[in-house]
Design an enzyme around this catalytic site. Structure first.
Site, PDB file in Angstrom:
ATOM      1  N   ASN A   1       0.852  -1.186   0.000  1.00 48.30           N
ATOM      2  CA  ASN A   1       0.000   0.000   0.000  1.00 48.30           C
ATOM      3  C   ASN A   1       0.889   1.237   0.000  1.00 48.30           C
ATOM      4  O   ASN A   1       1.800   1.352   0.807  1.00 48.30           O
ATOM      5  CB  ASN A   1      -0.892   0.018   1.237  1.00 48.30           C
ATOM      6  CG  ASN A   1      -1.797  -1.195   1.280  1.00 48.30           C
ATOM      7  OD1 ASN A   1      -2.336  -1.610   0.256  1.00 48.30           O
ATOM      8  ND2 ASN A   1      -1.944  -1.790   2.429  1.00 48.30           N
TER       9      ASN A   1
ATOM     10  N   ARG B   1       0.249   4.377   0.739  1.00 44.89           N
ATOM     11  CA  ARG B   1      -0.425   5.477   1.425  1.00 44.89           C
ATOM     12  C   ARG B   1      -0.231   5.344   2.933  1.00 44.89           C
ATOM     13  O   ARG B   1       0.263   4.335   3.422  1.00 44.89           O
ATOM     14  CB  ARG B   1      -1.931   5.400   1.148  1.00 44.89           C
ATOM     15  CG  ARG B   1      -2.524   4.096   1.670  1.00 44.89           C
ATOM     16  CD  ARG B   1      -4.028   4.036   1.659  1.00 44.89           C
ATOM     17  NE  ARG B   1      -4.531   2.874   2.375  1.00 44.89           N
ATOM     18  CZ  ARG B   1      -4.629   1.659   1.886  1.00 44.89           C
ATOM     19  NH1 ARG B   1      -4.272   1.401   0.646  1.00 44.89           N
ATOM     20  NH2 ARG B   1      -5.082   0.663   2.630  1.00 44.89           N
TER      21      ARG B   1
END
Ligand code: MV4
Length: 448
Positions: free
Chosen positions: A289, A291
């Site tokens: 991911n 983020r």
């Protein structure tokens, strides 16, 4: 540092980002839909701009409106939070064209990790252990059968553009692989507009363990330990803890070093999470991911490092304020996701909070944008807050969590608080012996 940061998100994460900006002396711009006029992040920001009607596609996902809000206010950077535009490579490209800094990794890194096949090949090349499986997309039955025979059944077929569990099919034997392949491809095509799928060995009872990483974009990179996110319902995390009850210090260092080196090799910039399945003492990469994640506070609690501040520093060119040797993990942290949902049916429960009393005291943190009298709109994710507790040991952490859950009062709507009050007295939770299927089985057993 930035002159002004626009926060392209809502709810507790918008508030979380705003707090970091304030401590750094950076003026903030909140953007909001018409449904979020009375939201706390709007009240606390230095400036706010209404960017559209309630539907996310017309407001929080509306790139043109967000760009216009930047121009009007003179913001020179955007923090996307999680969800919404946070992993949209096109958005990162557009901001670059407009000389606005995207507070996150490069568009190229977002793009690579958004394609799960490319992500896996990249991870493998960087020395990260991956789940055995196909090297690329699989289109033919014969190819699927050849790979499956090589890695052994059961196998799982996943969408390249998937993630979050959508478009996965398990095949227990050769007789069922052809149908699994075709169903997975048509579901992937319908859901993502991309029918590319790949095959992996199916791990039957793993834990979900993820490693927090941070890169400086110049070849520097560190890890900040792991989080155990095995307690999930329908691919939604419910409770997370750091460190993982399954890992010892040697195991933590080994996977942490691998991840830090990979981040350096990638030239990655900003915060990221490398996700693994963990079974029988072995790590298997599944996704990365690109983020800040919902559960980042438990890492902050055990490291005392402000991840949003580090994101802002890296994106502005100031570099990270910590080196690997400054990352010292102490104690244990647990996060409970408080959703405005019925605790047994998980049906969303928007409405007005008639009474609100959050817990406090040593080692207790509540990240939430709600307040007494606040009306939760029905248009968005049901997460209304996170209860995060930290203590010196896991045992003390669970005791503190029980105490904090006793203090927490949210009236007027249904919340998942009662579920957590049950979980924290459960022997398996207390022992830390749970896998990714534990919560679903627990909920099913309580249903009848
Ligand atoms: C798997 C798996 C078993 N074997 N891959 C689900 C979401 C997606 N991010 C990855 N997922 C899984 N991948 C292999 N090779 C089982 C799951 C899975 C799961 C993973 C993490 C947390 C909860 C889960 C619940 C069901 C299935």
């Amino acid at each position: 540092m930035f002159k002004k940061v626009l926060i392209a998100n809502r709810g507790e994460i918008a508030l979380r980002i705003l707090r970091a900006c304030k401590e750094l002396g950076i003026p903030t711009v909140a953007v909001h839909s018409t449904a979020d006029e009375s939201a706390m992040h709007v009240r606390l920001a230095d400036e706010s701009v209404c960017i559209g009607p309630p539907a996310s596609k017309d407001s929080y996902l509306n790139i043109h409106e967000i760009l216009a809000a930047c121009e009007i206010t003179g913001a020179d950077a955007i923090h996307p939070g999680y969800g919404f535009l946070s992993e949209n490579a096109k958005f990162a490209d557009i901001l670059k064209e407009h000389d606005i800094t995207f507070i996150g990794p490069s568009a190229d890194h977002i793009r690579v990790m958004g394609d799960k096949i490319e992500a896996k090949n990249t991870a493998k090349r960087l020395g990260i252990p991956v789940v055995p499986g196909s090297d690329g997309a699989i289109t033919e039955d014969t190819e699927a059968k050849r790979v499956a025979a090589e890695i052994g059944y059961p196998v799982i077929i996943k969408a390249a553009s998937g993630g979050g569990g959508r478009g996965m099919k398990v095949a227990l034997n050769e007789a069922s692989i052809s149908e699994a392949l075709h169903t997975a491809r048509s579901e992937a095509g319908a859901a993502f507009g991309d029918d590319a799928v790949y095959i992996e060995k199916y791990l039957s009872t793993p834990r979900h363990i993820e490693v927090q990483v941070m890169g400086d974009g110049k070849g520097g990179g560190i890890h900040l330990g792991e989080r155990d996110c095995s307690l999930q319902r329908r691919h939604q995390k419910v409770l997370e803890e750091a460190t993982s009850p399954a890992l010892d210090e040697a195991g933590r260092q080994k996977i942490g070093d691998i991840c830090a080196k990979a981040i350096q090799g990638l030239g990655y910039s900003g915060a990221g999470t490398i996700e693994f399945l963990w079974e029988n003492g072995e790590f298997y990469f599944i996704e990365m991911n690109t983020r800040l994640q919902v559960e980042h506070p438990i890492t902050e609690m055990i490291t005392r490092i402000d991840l949003v501040t580090e994101q802002l520093r890296v994106a502005s060119g100031a570099g990270m304020s910590v080196k690997q040797e400054d990352v010292i993990i102490t104690g244990h942290a647990i996060e409970c996701r408080i959703n405005a949902e019925h605790p047994k049916t998980f049906v969303p429960s928007p409405g007005t909070i008639s009474y609100y009393h959050p817990p406090g005291g040593l080692g207790v943190r509540v990240d939430s944008g709600v307040y007494q009298g606040y009306k939760i709109p029905p248009y968005y994710d049901s997460l209304i807050g996170k209860l995060i507790v930290h203590a010196r040991t896991r045992e003390e952490c669970l005791a503190r969590l029980r105490r904090a859950l006793d203090e927490f009062v949210v009236d007027g709507i249904e919340t998942t608080l009662p579920l957590f009050r049950d979980l924290v007295t459960n022997p398996d939770i207390i022992a830390g012996t749970y896998d990714i299927h534990w919560l679903e089985k627990y909920l099913a057993s309580k249903a009848d």
